[in-house]
Structure formats: C-alpha cells, structure tokens
Write an enzyme that holds these catalytic residues in place. Structure first.
Site, mmCIF file in Angstrom:
data_model
loop_
_atom_site.group_PDB
_atom_site.id
_atom_site.type_symbol
_atom_site.label_atom_id
_atom_site.label_comp_id
_atom_site.label_asym_id
_atom_site.label_seq_id
_atom_site.Cartn_x
_atom_site.Cartn_y
_atom_site.Cartn_z
ATOM 1 C CD GLN A 164 -2.973 -0.750 -0.100
ATOM 2 O OE1 GLN A 164 -3.158 0.390 -0.516
ATOM 3 N NE2 GLN A 164 -3.543 -1.807 -0.657
ATOM 4 C CB SER A 165 4.224 1.864 -1.379
ATOM 5 O OG SER A 165 5.046 2.969 -1.657
ATOM 6 C CG ASN A 166 0.511 6.698 0.511
ATOM 7 O OD1 ASN A 166 -0.621 6.455 0.135
ATOM 8 N ND2 ASN A 166 0.846 6.713 1.799
#
Length: 434
Positions: A164-166
C-alpha cells in the site's frame, strides 16, 4: 519669572496701608479689578505652561516610539533582504524539475475537538492536495527524480515499497504521465488476493505497473533487488532509472527545500514554532532540515519528525545519509542542519494502527472533513495531540510550544485498505426487517 514678580508685587500692595485706603472709593474698585485680571492672566499662563510641558513630554515619547519602530522596520527589512538573498542562493543550487504537483498546497487553520479550550494552534499544510492519483508528499520529490530520469534517457523507472505504498503508486502514475514504464518491487503481503482489490495496490494495477513481489525477509535488500532488475532490463535493451524507497535521497529532498519557501511570511520567517511531519524513509524530514539551514532559519523554527516505521536511530541515520549526500553533491562541506527532534510513534508496527490512533483519525475527519491515513499522517497527528494535551510543564521539547505546522503527507488511498480498522457499529448495515 515675570509672573512671580507680579505675584510678589500684588501681595505687597494688598498688605500695605495705602492699599487698604484705596479700598474705599472708585480707585479701590479699579485696583481690585486690575488685581483680578492679573490673577486670571497668571492662571492662564500657568495652565498654558502645563499644557506645553505635557505636549513636550508626549512629543518626546512619540519620537522615541518612532525611533523604535524605525529600528524594527530596518531590522525587518534587513532580515527580509537576507532571506531574499538566501532564497536566491537556494534557487541557484536548485536542479530542474518536471511539473507534477498542484502547488502551492493550501494551509488550513482547523479547530480540533480534542484541543478545545487549549491555546495550542495546529495549522495543516495540505500536501495531501498535490493532486488525485498524484497526491501526497512524494509527488514533490518525484518532480526532481522524474526530471533526472528523463534527462538520463530512461524509458522505464524502478522503485519499491509496501503493498500500500503511497510512493509506489505516485511513481507509477507519474511515470505513465511521461510515457515511462513503471516497475515496482513490492514487499509481499500476507494475503495478496485481498490486497489487490483496494487502495494503492489496486490503483497500481489499474495503471499497469510491472510488479515484482519479494518476501519481507528479502525486502531488507530492496536496493539490491531493484538494481538487479535494472540489469535485467538493460540486457533486454531497456534503460531504466532507479528511484529509492520514498524518493528519499539528496535529489528527492529538494521537494521539501522548495516547500519551506511556501510557508514563509512577508518578513521571510516561518510563522510557526514547530514543523511536524511523519518520518518513514526520512526524505521529507531531511529536506526540511536542509532547507531550514540554507535559508538561515535554524534559530527561528524547530522541526520534529514523528517516526512511523523503523526505529528512531535508523531514521536519524537516514537523515544523516541524505544530508551528507546533499552536501557532497552541492559542494557544501560546512552544511549543518542543526538540532531536531524525533518521536517514536511506530506502536504495534509500520502501517498497524491502535484504537487510539483510529479514534483521532475519526475525530479529525468528523470535525474538519480532513482524512488522515493510519500509516503516516494519522499516527503523526495522534502523537502530536497526545503530547500537546498535557500541561505545558509536562510536555517534552519541542511540544512546549503552542504554534505547530503539521504537514499532511496524504495517504487517503492507503486509508481505504485499512477499512477493517474502522468498521464498527456506525458503519454496519441495519438488520433486515422481519
């Protein structure tokens, strides 16, 4: 002196026998009238003298005030000139960049319910509003990193992150905007299937990211994995550009050197006591520290990093590495970023929220309409309000201050992937009627 002489003459005349005799007859009336006129005249002169004296004192006081104001304005102009010259020096060092973010981002003074009745003021710097698919603090860094990739003749970019890396999502979107093929090395989640359906990972799939999964144990060597992938692509005739985790290096930190100039007031000062930001890979924090040093603001504003991943020692090492890299690249051997604070807010782990953090995220959302994620901004806000709610004497540095600029780093897409942490009685559907 003339008034004193008149007074003495009148006094002597009134006590003499001849004056007593004059009181009988017309001459006495004339003498009495003369004395009265002289007395009134003396009183008027005395009043004028007092008024002139008071006016003189007021004039001297006003002159002193004007001298103080003039000195203050000259000092302010001097500081403003120095800051203008510093900004020019900084811009002379600044590398080129592409345009990705919607800048400047707004600042919002929001009333937080958990601080009701407090004299603490928290201003939000809304870097969550840099765009939609390009939202969050990473976009500022990517403006410089994508520019370097394009100038290097790359046709692909490689970066890394969690599922879920921005940063990974923003990199994929930015690469597509400039016609580059995005490759991402992601840490494998426990349940890939469910993770694929939401948040940043879902968007990366929609954007056609080329994903390489590695186990958490392997992710420790993520840089090695990215360069190995770059070698593989090179053998296939693809020139790639490797972007580190979080875009956190000397080039990427320019995003937050530039951001600092957005919050300066008319005198070139930061109008807050403390700047607070979440620290995950520490590129944003390092940029703020370098910017503060280059602009000569070390003595006027504190900077605090809220650690949301790794340890405080690891984050300090990352900051030191980025600052040293920046100093070498720009030939600034005397660069000293000064002191700064770091607070451990990792809690149960990276991207794992506590009920107290969830409660703060809910309260901020319901009171202001601002969404904080549970990985970065939410954890940082919880740490900040927890500290400033204490009595002033019990707060640790730098939270004994009252004016804070909180950098909202974005993360709304990651928040969607944390839905289970927020599902409760209010969000459950009603039971069907029997």
């Amino acid at each position: 002196e003339y008034m004193g002489a008149l007074h003495s003459q009148i006094h002597m005349s009134s006590s003499s026998s001849s004056f007593a005799e004059l009181r009988r007859g017309p001459a006495a009336v004339a003498t009495a009238a003369g004395v009265a006129v002289v007395g009134v005249g003396c009183w008027i002169l005395w009043r004028l003298q007092r008024q002139i004296s008071a006016a003189r004192d007021q004039l001297h006081a006003r002159i002193a005030e004007l001298e103080t104001e003039s000195k203050s304005r000259m000092d302010s102009m001097h500081r403003g000139t120095e800051r203008f010259m510093a900004l020019n020096r900084v811009h002379a060092l600044e590398p080129s960049r592409v345009q990705l973010a919607l800048l400047p981002t707004p600042t919002l003074d929001l009333a937080l319910p958990m601080l009701e009745g407090s004299d603490v003021r928290i201003t939000f710097k809304m870097d969550s509003d840099t765009g939609v698919e390009l939202s969050g603090n990473k976009v500022r860094k990517l403006e410089y990193l994508l520019d370097a990739a394009i100038k290097a003749g790359a046709t692909a970019v490689i970066t890394c992150g969690g599922p879920q890396s921005n940063h990974a999502r923003a990199t994929v979107a930015a690469a597509r905007r400039f016609g580059l093929v995005p490759h991402v090395v992601l840490r494998r989640p426990v349940d890939i299937k469910s993770s694929m359906a939401t948040g940043n990972l879902f968007l990366m799939n929609v954007l056609g990211a080329k994903i390489t999964w590695i186990d958490p144990a392997e992710y420790v060597n993520r840089d090695e994995h990215m360069h190995r992938l770059a070698s593989t692509l090179r053998r296939e005739g693809v020139r790639s550009y490797v972007i580190p985790e979080g875009g956190s290096n000397a080039l990427g930190c320019w995003g937050y050197i530039r951001m600092l100039s957005e919050i300066l007031d008319d005198q070139g000062q930061v109008p807050y006591d403390v700047i607070v930001v979440a620290a995950g890979s520490s590129g944003t924090l390092a940029g703020l520290l370098v910017g503060r040093a280059l602009l000569g603001l070390r003595a006027s504003v504190d900077i605090c990093g809220i650690v949301v991943g790794g340890t405080v020692a690891e984050q300090r090492e990352s900051v030191a590495r980025i600052v040293a890299e920046f100093a070498r690249f720009h030939a600034l051997p005397d660069l000293d970023v000064g002191e700064y604070e770091m607070v451990d807010a990792v809690g149960p782990g990276y991207a794992l929220t506590t009920p107290e953090e969830v409660q703060v995220i809910r309260e901020v959302a319901e009171a202001t309409g601002v969404l904080l994620d549970g990985t970065y901004a939410g954890k940082a806000m919880h740490a900040l309000v927890t500290e400033v709610k204490k009595p002033a004497a019990a707060r640790r540095a730098p939270f004994h201050n009252n004016s804070f600029c909180f950098i909202h780093t974005g993360g709304v897409f990651g928040l969607m992937a944390q839905a289970e942490d927020f599902v409760g009685p209010r969000s459950a559907p009603p039971s069907p009627a029997k």
